[in-house]
Design a protein around this motif. Sequence first.
Motif, PDB file in Angstrom:
ATOM      1  N   VAL A  19       0.869  -1.171   0.000  1.00 11.39           N
ATOM      2  CA  VAL A  19       0.000   0.000   0.000  1.00 11.39           C
ATOM      3  C   VAL A  19       0.907   1.222   0.000  1.00 11.39           C
ATOM      4  CG1 VAL A  19      -1.852   1.220   1.188  1.00 11.39           C
ATOM      5  CG2 VAL A  19      -1.767  -1.288   1.262  1.00 11.39           C
ATOM      6  N   THR A  20       1.115   1.820  -1.159  1.00  9.78           N
ATOM      7  CA  THR A  20       2.117   2.880  -1.297  1.00  9.78           C
ATOM      8  C   THR A  20       1.657   4.209  -0.714  1.00  9.78           C
ATOM      9  OG1 THR A  20       1.291   3.369  -3.521  1.00  9.78           O
ATOM     10  CG2 THR A  20       3.125   1.818  -3.333  1.00  9.78           C
ATOM     11  N   THR A  21       0.355   4.365  -0.450  1.00 10.65           N
ATOM     12  CA  THR A  21      -0.140   5.620   0.105  1.00 10.65           C
ATOM     13  C   THR A  21      -0.032   5.667   1.627  1.00 10.65           C
ATOM     14  OG1 THR A  21      -2.386   4.695   0.113  1.00 10.65           O
ATOM     15  CG2 THR A  21      -1.739   6.011  -1.807  1.00 10.65           C
ATOM     16  N   ALA A  22       0.325   4.554   2.264  1.00 11.71           N
ATOM     17  CA  ALA A  22       0.408   4.504   3.725  1.00 11.71           C
ATOM     18  C   ALA A  22       1.661   5.209   4.226  1.00 11.71           C
ATOM     19  CB  ALA A  22       0.393   3.058   4.200  1.00 11.71           C
ATOM     20  N   LEU A  27       2.299  -3.889   3.849  1.00 12.27           N
ATOM     21  CA  LEU A  27       2.434  -4.903   2.818  1.00 12.27           C
ATOM     22  C   LEU A  27       1.187  -5.782   2.764  1.00 12.27           C
ATOM     23  CD1 LEU A  27       6.104  -5.927   3.659  1.00 12.27           C
ATOM     24  CD2 LEU A  27       5.347  -4.354   1.872  1.00 12.27           C
ATOM     25  N   VAL A  28       0.796  -6.141   1.570  1.00 12.68           N
ATOM     26  CA  VAL A  28      -0.298  -7.081   1.364  1.00 12.68           C
ATOM     27  C   VAL A  28       0.324  -8.454   1.148  1.00 12.68           C
ATOM     28  CG1 VAL A  28      -2.319  -7.659  -0.023  1.00 12.68           C
ATOM     29  CG2 VAL A  28      -1.672  -5.262   0.307  1.00 12.68           C
ATOM     30  N   ARG A 254      -6.087  20.755  15.829  1.00 12.23           N
ATOM     31  CA  ARG A 254      -6.227  19.793  14.726  1.00 12.23           C
ATOM     32  C   ARG A 254      -7.212  18.684  15.097  1.00 12.23           C
ATOM     33  NH1 ARG A 254      -1.103  16.995  13.208  1.00 12.23           N
ATOM     34  NH2 ARG A 254      -2.490  16.175  11.619  1.00 12.23           N
ATOM     35  N   PRO A 255      -8.503  18.997  15.176  1.00 12.95           N
ATOM     36  CA  PRO A 255      -9.464  17.941  15.533  1.00 12.95           C
ATOM     37  C   PRO A 255      -9.730  16.948  14.416  1.00 12.95           C
ATOM     38  CG  PRO A 255     -10.612  19.974  15.053  1.00 12.95           C
ATOM     39  CD  PRO A 255      -9.149  20.310  15.018  1.00 12.95           C
ATOM     40  N   ILE A 256      -9.329  17.282  13.190  1.00 11.31           N
ATOM     41  CA  ILE A 256      -9.527  16.393  12.042  1.00 11.31           C
ATOM     42  C   ILE A 256      -8.161  16.086  11.438  1.00 11.31           C
ATOM     43  CG2 ILE A 256     -10.498  16.225   9.710  1.00 11.31           C
ATOM     44  CD1 ILE A 256     -12.811  17.939  10.673  1.00 11.31           C
ATOM     45  N   PRO A 257      -7.854  14.810  11.173  1.00  8.86           N
ATOM     46  CA  PRO A 257      -6.561  14.485  10.554  1.00  8.86           C
ATOM     47  C   PRO A 257      -6.480  15.067   9.147  1.00  8.86           C
ATOM     48  CG  PRO A 257      -7.995  12.559  10.553  1.00  8.86           C
ATOM     49  CD  PRO A 257      -8.696  13.610  11.357  1.00  8.86           C
ATOM     50  N   TRP A 258      -5.292  15.430   8.741  1.00 11.73           N
ATOM     51  CA  TRP A 258      -5.134  15.997   7.403  1.00 11.73           C
ATOM     52  C   TRP A 258      -3.972  15.323   6.698  1.00 11.73           C
ATOM     53  CZ3 TRP A 258      -8.835  18.572   5.256  1.00 11.73           C
ATOM     54  CH2 TRP A 258      -8.612  19.139   4.004  1.00 11.73           C
ATOM     55  N   PRO A 259      -4.163  14.843   5.479  1.00 15.95           N
ATOM     56  CA  PRO A 259      -5.424  14.937   4.731  1.00 15.95           C
ATOM     57  C   PRO A 259      -6.505  14.063   5.351  1.00 15.95           C
ATOM     58  CG  PRO A 259      -3.876  13.552   3.551  1.00 15.95           C
ATOM     59  CD  PRO A 259      -3.114  14.139   4.693  1.00 15.95           C
TER      60      PRO A 259
END
Length: 261
Positions: A19-22, A27-28, A254-259
Amino acid sequence: MDVSNDPLRTAELTVIGQVTTASNVTLVCEAEQDGPQPLRVVYKPVRGERPLWDFPDGTLAEREVASYAVSQALGWGVIPETVLREGPYGPGMVQRWVDTVEDGPELVDLVPVGEIAEGYREVLRALDPSGHPVSLVHAHDPRLLRMAVLDVLINNADRKGGHVLSGVDGRVYGVDHGICLNTEPKLRTVLWGWAGESIDDELLTDITVLVKALPGELGTRLSELITEEEVRALEVRAQGLLENPVMPLPSGARPIPWPAF
């Protein structure tokens, strides 16, 4: 429970993708099991964890497993089965893969302002990368509400929209719980739609069960994964919800994670 033949815990893992966006190495893998198809899992080796300033190095895998243990103690099954074990790149977290619905409605979404579908709650308004006003929304779904309450209990610092999965089995799952269970308040989530609302008696009953279990086997198990202070902080948060059964309001910068996805 005999786990000697459980492929999640014992079968050799073969890496088939990443998973390259992690943020951390994710790994899968496939694990051989009885039946026509191998078991698909997610494997996050400890050696692939990115250092964080506010969490001790090398502890994210244990926090994933501890979060799963809390979900199970509540009886909610929000988190897919998660274990600590050896893998191709050393010890790490291994979690059952969730097959997701491909074409169903998104549980968490960005929609144009003023176009919120029935059954959704608006969390905030912002501008998308093109400068268009959008609303961050999530479904008003009791399965998602359980996840939101779980996040309060485990002090989840990173509940993004992409961490909410709609399984083909009709259940809703949450994944990526490596930065949870800190002693300091760190709740960051996209699931603020119930903020300030009372928590149902049914959920409070389950939280009562959790509190009663913490001094026993559950607490012992958790203390093998996180610190005694973090176990105590979990108990304090759970007891706090029983004494004041209201979903918290956003606080901090920062109550919401970003992105958000």
